[in-house]
Each structure stands twice: as C-alpha cells, then as structure tokens.
Design a protein around this motif. Structure first.
Motif, mmCIF file in Angstrom:
data_model
loop_
_atom_site.group_PDB
_atom_site.id
_atom_site.type_symbol
_atom_site.label_atom_id
_atom_site.label_comp_id
_atom_site.label_asym_id
_atom_site.label_seq_id
_atom_site.Cartn_x
_atom_site.Cartn_y
_atom_site.Cartn_z
ATOM 1 N N ARG A 59 0.830 -1.207 0.000
ATOM 2 C CA ARG A 59 0.000 0.000 0.000
ATOM 3 C C ARG A 59 0.862 1.253 0.000
ATOM 4 N NH1 ARG A 59 -4.479 -1.964 4.398
ATOM 5 N NH2 ARG A 59 -5.818 -3.060 2.932
ATOM 6 N N GLU A 60 1.937 1.236 0.772
ATOM 7 C CA GLU A 60 2.822 2.398 0.829
ATOM 8 C C GLU A 60 3.507 2.623 -0.518
ATOM 9 O OE1 GLU A 60 4.547 5.766 2.088
ATOM 10 O OE2 GLU A 60 2.972 4.648 3.108
ATOM 11 N N LYS A 61 3.926 1.541 -1.175
ATOM 12 C CA LYS A 61 4.543 1.670 -2.505
ATOM 13 C C LYS A 61 3.544 2.238 -3.510
ATOM 14 C CE LYS A 61 8.149 -1.846 -2.235
ATOM 15 N NZ LYS A 61 8.636 -3.113 -2.790
ATOM 16 N N ALA A 62 2.306 1.769 -3.442
ATOM 17 C CA ALA A 62 1.269 2.263 -4.350
ATOM 18 C C ALA A 62 1.017 3.744 -4.094
ATOM 19 C CB ALA A 62 -0.020 1.467 -4.168
ATOM 20 N N ARG A 63 0.984 4.139 -2.823
ATOM 21 C CA ARG A 63 0.784 5.543 -2.474
ATOM 22 C C ARG A 63 1.928 6.403 -3.006
ATOM 23 N NH1 ARG A 63 2.802 8.293 1.217
ATOM 24 N NH2 ARG A 63 1.909 10.015 2.341
ATOM 25 N N GLU A 64 3.158 5.931 -2.847
ATOM 26 C CA GLU A 64 4.317 6.666 -3.348
ATOM 27 C C GLU A 64 4.277 6.803 -4.865
ATOM 28 O OE1 GLU A 64 7.615 4.488 -1.808
ATOM 29 O OE2 GLU A 64 7.325 5.237 0.246
ATOM 30 N N THR A 65 3.857 5.735 -5.544
ATOM 31 C CA THR A 65 3.746 5.774 -7.004
ATOM 32 C C THR A 65 2.701 6.791 -7.434
ATOM 33 O OG1 THR A 65 4.416 3.463 -7.173
ATOM 34 C CG2 THR A 65 3.235 4.377 -9.052
ATOM 35 N N THR A 66 1.568 6.802 -6.754
ATOM 36 C CA THR A 66 0.513 7.759 -7.078
ATOM 37 C C THR A 66 1.003 9.189 -6.881
ATOM 38 O OG1 THR A 66 -1.167 6.158 -6.430
ATOM 39 C CG2 THR A 66 -1.844 8.472 -6.504
ATOM 40 N N ILE A 67 1.689 9.428 -5.783
ATOM 41 C CA ILE A 67 2.219 10.769 -5.517
ATOM 42 C C ILE A 67 3.239 11.172 -6.576
ATOM 43 C CG2 ILE A 67 3.659 12.088 -3.899
ATOM 44 C CD1 ILE A 67 2.201 10.557 -1.640
ATOM 45 N N ARG A 68 4.097 10.240 -6.962
ATOM 46 C CA ARG A 68 5.115 10.525 -7.980
ATOM 47 C C ARG A 68 4.468 10.858 -9.328
ATOM 48 N NH1 ARG A 68 7.445 5.929 -8.013
ATOM 49 N NH2 ARG A 68 6.647 5.206 -9.994
ATOM 50 N N LYS A 69 3.461 10.089 -9.716
ATOM 51 C CA LYS A 69 2.772 10.345 -10.987
ATOM 52 C C LYS A 69 2.040 11.679 -10.953
ATOM 53 C CE LYS A 69 1.999 5.586 -12.500
ATOM 54 N NZ LYS A 69 0.969 4.557 -12.752
ATOM 55 N N ALA A 70 1.418 11.993 -9.823
ATOM 56 C CA ALA A 70 0.698 13.271 -9.701
ATOM 57 C C ALA A 70 1.671 14.436 -9.790
ATOM 58 C CB ALA A 70 -0.074 13.311 -8.380
ATOM 59 N N LYS A 71 2.817 14.296 -9.150
ATOM 60 C CA LYS A 71 3.822 15.359 -9.190
ATOM 61 C C LYS A 71 4.332 15.571 -10.616
ATOM 62 C CE LYS A 71 8.078 16.892 -7.039
ATOM 63 N NZ LYS A 71 9.121 16.609 -6.050
ATOM 64 N N LYS A 72 4.580 14.467 -11.332
ATOM 65 C CA LYS A 72 5.050 14.554 -12.717
ATOM 66 C C LYS A 72 3.994 15.234 -13.598
ATOM 67 C CE LYS A 72 6.691 11.730 -16.548
ATOM 68 N NZ LYS A 72 6.927 10.375 -17.035
ATOM 69 N N PHE A 73 2.729 14.848 -13.424
ATOM 70 C CA PHE A 73 1.657 15.450 -14.215
ATOM 71 C C PHE A 73 1.535 16.935 -13.905
ATOM 72 C CE2 PHE A 73 -2.809 16.624 -14.867
ATOM 73 C CZ PHE A 73 -2.908 16.346 -16.219
ATOM 74 N N ARG A 74 1.625 17.279 -12.622
ATOM 75 C CA ARG A 74 1.549 18.681 -12.208
ATOM 76 C C ARG A 74 2.666 19.490 -12.857
ATOM 77 N NH1 ARG A 74 2.619 17.837 -7.317
ATOM 78 N NH2 ARG A 74 0.601 16.931 -6.901
ATOM 79 N N GLU A 75 3.885 18.931 -12.869
ATOM 80 C CA GLU A 75 5.017 19.626 -13.492
ATOM 81 C C GLU A 75 4.803 19.818 -14.989
ATOM 82 O OE1 GLU A 75 8.292 17.161 -12.375
ATOM 83 O OE2 GLU A 75 8.415 17.999 -10.351
ATOM 84 N N GLN A 76 4.156 18.847 -15.633
ATOM 85 C CA GLN A 76 3.878 18.959 -17.062
ATOM 86 C C GLN A 76 2.807 20.009 -17.351
ATOM 87 O OE1 GLN A 76 2.717 15.005 -18.135
ATOM 88 N NE2 GLN A 76 4.825 14.275 -18.408
ATOM 89 N N MET A 77 1.849 20.151 -16.444
ATOM 90 C CA MET A 77 0.729 21.061 -16.689
ATOM 91 C C MET A 77 1.003 22.503 -16.285
ATOM 92 S SD MET A 77 -1.415 19.403 -18.372
ATOM 93 C CE MET A 77 -2.546 20.762 -18.484
ATOM 94 N N MET A 78 1.900 22.732 -15.370
ATOM 95 C CA MET A 78 2.139 24.101 -14.882
ATOM 96 C C MET A 78 2.524 25.078 -15.999
ATOM 97 S SD MET A 78 1.130 24.523 -11.901
ATOM 98 C CE MET A 78 1.784 26.156 -11.601
ATOM 99 N N PRO A 79 3.372 24.696 -16.971
ATOM 100 C CA PRO A 79 3.656 25.650 -18.061
ATOM 101 C C PRO A 79 2.403 26.013 -18.861
ATOM 102 C CG PRO A 79 5.285 23.894 -18.052
ATOM 103 C CD PRO A 79 4.226 23.510 -17.074
#
Length: 125
Positions: A59-79
């Motif tokens: 569960r912790e690994k899945a949570r970390e993966t979700t957070i990592r993907k969200a952060k990557k998407f956020r970085e892509q969308m901010m520009p």
C-alpha cells in the motif's frame, strides 16, 4: 437505478443461494441458513490482523507511485496553466475552459474543471 444492499442482506442472499447445495446432506433449511448467517456475521465482525504482512508495504509503494505520478503530471501542466494566465485567464474556471479549448485533459482523461485546476495550483508538492 440499483438499490444498495446491506452486507447482512448480501450474506442472507448468499446463504439462500447455497442452501440448495446443502439440503442434499439432509439438514433442515432454517437451521442451515441460521448457521451460515451466524458464521458470516462473526467473520465480518472479527478484527483479525491482516493475513498478508506485506500488504502495508504494498500500500505504501502504491501511495508513493501515485504521488510521484501526480507530481510529474503537475510539473507537465504548470507551463500550460502559466500560458493560460498569460493569455488573460485569471480564474480557475477561465483556466479550465482554456485548457479544454486547447485539447488538454486531466491525468485521468477528463475535461478540466475549476476544482481540478485549483488542486494543481494549490498543491504544495
């Protein structure tokens, strides 16, 4: 519209559906249903520890993966959001409309809403 079924009613339905299989062994139907319902309620109310000790790690690994993907998407969308703001979009609703007009979708493929833009802007990750 589908009606919500309580967990005990679901168990009763299950017990009734398997009753035909057990009647062949000569047990009384009401007694059998009572036993099955009692055992099912006991199982649902038991507070045993998790059977799989590694489940919390997974569960912790899945949570970390979700957070990592969200952060990557956020970085892509901010520009793109910054571009919308430069174009004169001052509210989250205006930014969402601009993103939708440009053909951008959320991480899950939906149209942008003011709430989804707000979450991107307010996230402190």
């Amino acid at each position: 519209m589908q009606q919500h079924i309580s967990r005990y009613r679901a168990l009763e339905m299950f017990a009734e559906s398997i009753a035909d299989l057990e009647i062949a062994h000569g047990e009384n139907l009401p007694v059998l249903l009572g036993k099955i319902k009692w055992q099912a309620k006991q199982a649902l109310n038991r507070k045993d520890p998790l059977r799989n000790e590694k489940l919390n790690v997974a569960r912790e690994k899945a949570r970390e993966t979700t957070i990592r993907k969200a952060k990557k998407f956020r970085e892509q969308m901010m520009p793109h959001i910054a571009e919308a703001q430069t174009a004169g979009c001052l509210t989250t609703r205006a930014i969402a409309d601009w993103l939708n007009e440009q053909g951008f979708t959320t991480a899950r493929g939906f149209d942008w809403s003011s709430g989804s833009v707000h979450r991107i802007l307010e996230c402190d990750g």
